[in-house]
Motif scaffolding. Structure first.
Motif, short mmCIF file in Angstrom:
data_model
loop_
_atom_site.label_atom_id
_atom_site.label_comp_id
_atom_site.label_asym_id
_atom_site.label_seq_id
_atom_site.Cartn_x
_atom_site.Cartn_y
_atom_site.Cartn_z
N SER A 38 0.83 -1.21 0.00
CA SER A 38 0.00 0.00 0.00
C SER A 38 0.86 1.25 0.00
O SER A 38 2.00 1.24 0.47
N ALA A 39 0.29 2.31 -0.54
CA ALA A 39 0.95 3.61 -0.56
C ALA A 39 -0.11 4.69 -0.67
O ALA A 39 -1.15 4.50 -1.29
N SER A 40 0.17 5.80 -0.06
CA SER A 40 -0.66 6.98 -0.16
C SER A 40 0.29 8.09 -0.59
O SER A 40 1.17 8.48 0.18
N VAL A 41 0.13 8.55 -1.81
CA VAL A 41 1.13 9.43 -2.40
C VAL A 41 0.52 10.78 -2.78
O VAL A 41 -0.41 10.83 -3.59
N PRO A 42 1.04 11.87 -2.22
CA PRO A 42 0.61 13.20 -2.68
C PRO A 42 1.10 13.40 -4.11
O PRO A 42 2.22 13.01 -4.46
N THR A 43 0.27 13.98 -4.95
CA THR A 43 0.63 14.09 -6.37
C THR A 43 1.79 15.04 -6.63
O THR A 43 2.43 14.92 -7.67
N ASN A 44 2.08 15.94 -5.71
CA ASN A 44 3.23 16.82 -5.95
C ASN A 44 4.54 16.02 -5.98
O ASN A 44 5.52 16.47 -6.55
N ILE A 45 4.56 14.83 -5.39
CA ILE A 45 5.72 13.96 -5.45
C ILE A 45 5.77 13.24 -6.80
O ILE A 45 6.81 13.10 -7.41
N LEU A 46 4.61 12.82 -7.28
CA LEU A 46 4.55 12.07 -8.55
C LEU A 46 4.76 12.96 -9.76
O LEU A 46 5.46 12.59 -10.69
N PHE A 47 4.11 14.10 -9.78
CA PHE A 47 4.09 14.93 -10.97
C PHE A 47 5.04 16.12 -10.81
O PHE A 47 4.62 17.25 -10.64
N GLN A 48 6.33 15.84 -10.92
CA GLN A 48 7.32 16.89 -10.75
C GLN A 48 7.75 17.51 -12.08
O GLN A 48 8.08 18.67 -12.14
N ASN A 49 7.78 16.73 -13.13
CA ASN A 49 8.24 17.23 -14.42
C ASN A 49 7.05 17.44 -15.35
O ASN A 49 6.70 16.58 -16.13
N LEU A 50 6.47 18.62 -15.26
CA LEU A 50 5.29 18.92 -16.05
C LEU A 50 5.58 19.81 -17.25
O LEU A 50 4.67 20.27 -17.92
N GLU A 51 6.85 20.05 -17.54
CA GLU A 51 7.22 20.99 -18.61
C GLU A 51 6.68 20.58 -19.97
O GLU A 51 6.38 21.43 -20.81
N ASN A 52 6.56 19.27 -20.23
CA ASN A 52 6.13 18.79 -21.55
C ASN A 52 4.62 18.82 -21.73
O ASN A 52 4.13 18.44 -22.79
N LEU A 53 3.89 19.28 -20.73
CA LEU A 53 2.43 19.25 -20.80
C LEU A 53 1.86 20.62 -21.15
O LEU A 53 2.46 21.65 -20.85
N SER A 54 0.69 20.60 -21.73
CA SER A 54 -0.01 21.85 -22.02
C SER A 54 -0.50 22.46 -20.70
O SER A 54 -0.58 21.77 -19.68
N SER A 55 -0.87 23.73 -20.74
CA SER A 55 -1.35 24.38 -19.52
C SER A 55 -2.64 23.73 -19.04
O SER A 55 -2.87 23.62 -17.83
N GLU A 56 -3.49 23.26 -19.95
CA GLU A 56 -4.74 22.60 -19.57
C GLU A 56 -4.44 21.25 -18.89
O GLU A 56 -5.08 20.90 -17.90
N GLU A 57 -3.47 20.49 -19.41
CA GLU A 57 -3.09 19.23 -18.81
C GLU A 57 -2.49 19.45 -17.42
O GLU A 57 -2.82 18.73 -16.47
N LYS A 58 -1.62 20.46 -17.29
CA LYS A 58 -1.04 20.78 -15.97
C LYS A 58 -2.13 21.14 -14.97
O LYS A 58 -2.11 20.67 -13.83
N SER A 59 -3.06 21.97 -15.39
CA SER A 59 -4.14 22.39 -14.51
C SER A 59 -4.96 21.20 -14.04
O SER A 59 -5.30 21.10 -12.86
N SER A 60 -5.26 20.28 -14.94
CA SER A 60 -6.04 19.09 -14.57
C SER A 60 -5.28 18.22 -13.59
O SER A 60 -5.83 17.74 -12.60
#
Length: 178
Positions: A38-60
């Motif tokens: 089991s794991a409980s993971v805050p997404t700020n740990i998972l999603f660190q490299n968002l540079e390749n995403l559109s602003s809409e994808e980042k926002s979501s």
């Protein structure tokens, strides 16, 4: 007056006894079990490299607060695997969980569900089962998530750099592959 209090108490007891377990209760009950991963993971740990995403994808993606993962591999939990599968099925068949996708083929099944409405999704749940591998439960919780956000998240998944995951979560993913 005593009769009214007694009736209210009896009704409350009846309702409490008949209530089905929630997914949250199931996760809490199983998170410390030796058989489960089991794991409980805050997404700020998972999603660190968002540079390749559109602003809409980042926002979501940034609307997702936390991801809970619970897995039972066949290797660790074969004696209880079918029992756990049925318990999860029972929970996920409750009216609160709305189905988006169901897949079943032989000894495999997958379900994608949500709690809330299309305009305000409170939780997204993925349940997968394979008789040779085991079962996997993922629950994403967020704020102001809607159907378009879920679409954006699925589109962005192919562009995320998952190699930047923290060490412990990366090890957890490795355990699932064993």
């Amino acid at each position: 007056m005593k009769k009214i209090i007694l009736i209210v108490f009896a009704m409350a007891t009846l309702v409490a006894c008949n209530s089905k377990p929630s997914l949250q209760e199931y996760l809490v009950k199983k998170e410390n079990s030796a058989e489960f991963i089991s794991a409980s993971v805050p997404t700020n740990i998972l999603f660190q490299n968002l540079e390749n995403l559109s602003s809409e994808e980042k926002s979501s993606l940034q609307k997702i607060d936390k991801i809970n993962l619970l897995a039972l591999t066949k290797k660790k939990g074969e004696p209880i695997l079918e029992e756990e599968r049925e318990e999860l099925r029972s929970i996920l068949n409750q009216p609160d969980y709305q189905s988006l996708l169901n897949f079943s083929s032989g000894d495999r099944e997958a379900r994608l569900l949500f709690v809330g409405s299309e305009e305000k999704i409170d939780e997204m749940i993925f349940f997968g089962y394979d008789s040779e591998l085991g079962l996997l439960l993922l629950r994403m919780r967020g704020n102001d998530v809607n159907a378009n956000d879920i679409y954006q998240i699925t589109q962005s998944a192919q562009n995320l750099d998952m190699t930047s995951m923290s060490g412990s979560f990366g090890k957890l993913i490795g355990e699932l592959g064993q």
